[in-house]
Design an enzyme around this catalytic site. Sequence first.
Site, short mmCIF file in Angstrom:
data_model
loop_
_atom_site.label_atom_id
_atom_site.label_comp_id
_atom_site.label_asym_id
_atom_site.label_seq_id
_atom_site.Cartn_x
_atom_site.Cartn_y
_atom_site.Cartn_z
N ASP A 1 2.25 -0.74 -1.39
CA ASP A 1 0.80 -0.67 -1.22
C ASP A 1 0.49 0.30 -0.07
O ASP A 1 1.16 0.31 0.96
CB ASP A 1 0.22 -2.05 -0.92
CG ASP A 1 -1.28 -2.10 -1.14
OD1 ASP A 1 -1.70 -2.77 -2.09
OD2 ASP A 1 -2.02 -1.47 -0.35
N HIS B 1 -2.59 -5.70 -11.85
CA HIS B 1 -1.50 -5.49 -10.89
C HIS B 1 -1.26 -6.78 -10.13
O HIS B 1 -2.17 -7.61 -9.97
CB HIS B 1 -1.82 -4.35 -9.93
CG HIS B 1 -3.15 -4.47 -9.26
ND1 HIS B 1 -4.32 -4.12 -9.88
CD2 HIS B 1 -3.50 -4.90 -8.02
CE1 HIS B 1 -5.34 -4.33 -9.05
NE2 HIS B 1 -4.86 -4.81 -7.93
N THR C 1 -10.07 -4.42 -7.08
CA THR C 1 -10.71 -3.12 -6.81
C THR C 1 -10.16 -2.01 -7.70
O THR C 1 -10.77 -0.94 -7.77
CB THR C 1 -10.53 -2.71 -5.34
OG1 THR C 1 -9.14 -2.59 -5.05
CG2 THR C 1 -11.17 -3.72 -4.40
P1 AMP Z 1 -6.87 -5.15 -5.59
O1 AMP Z 1 -7.83 -5.17 -4.45
O2 AMP Z 1 -6.23 -6.45 -5.92
O3 AMP Z 1 -7.45 -4.46 -6.80
O4 AMP Z 1 -5.65 -4.25 -5.10
C1 AMP Z 1 -5.64 -2.85 -5.14
C2 AMP Z 1 -4.58 -2.43 -4.17
O5 AMP Z 1 -4.21 -1.10 -4.44
C3 AMP Z 1 -5.01 -2.49 -2.69
O6 AMP Z 1 -4.15 -3.37 -1.97
C4 AMP Z 1 -4.87 -1.04 -2.23
O7 AMP Z 1 -4.42 -0.93 -0.92
C5 AMP Z 1 -3.88 -0.48 -3.23
N1 AMP Z 1 -3.94 0.94 -3.43
C6 AMP Z 1 -5.05 1.68 -3.69
N2 AMP Z 1 -4.72 2.98 -3.85
C7 AMP Z 1 -3.37 3.05 -3.68
C8 AMP Z 1 -2.43 4.13 -3.72
N3 AMP Z 1 -2.81 5.39 -3.97
N4 AMP Z 1 -1.13 3.84 -3.52
C9 AMP Z 1 -0.74 2.57 -3.28
N5 AMP Z 1 -1.57 1.51 -3.23
C10 AMP Z 1 -2.87 1.76 -3.43
#
Ligand code: AMP
Length: 113
Positions: A30, A99, A94
Amino acid sequence: MSDCLFCKIIAGEIPSTKVYEDESVYAFLDIEPQAPFHAIIVPKVHIASAAEITAENSGYIAKIYEAVAKIAKAENLEKGFRVVNNCGEQGGQTVGHIHFHLLARRNLAWPPG
Ligand code: AMP
Ligand code: ZN
């Protein structure tokens, strides 16, 4: 899906730090870690959220949990870990590609808030 962040990561169009990959699953660190170890595990097909799981695609979720166990062994997470799936707006999702967060290497509060 052409406009999906995690589909682009799976395709290598956006860089990521890989922690695990097989024919069904991709896992990467992440970008904003919420624990000393924080990986994101995704199916290699676009499924929008847990609300879209069906008899046809639920095999990917089994593959995700096989990956969890393999990553936990490889990363020596024998003290424990947490797997989190946020679903929908109130669930805190988000990114619209299902995931699973794999969080470890600190004590994790319960209830999560
Ligand atoms: P959620 O809020 O459960 O949808 O989780 C989305 C996750 O994706 C968050 O923890 C972000 O930090 C992570 N995230 C967003 N963009 C990236 C990226 N480019 N590489 C790795 N993690 C990401
Ligand atoms: Zn996607």
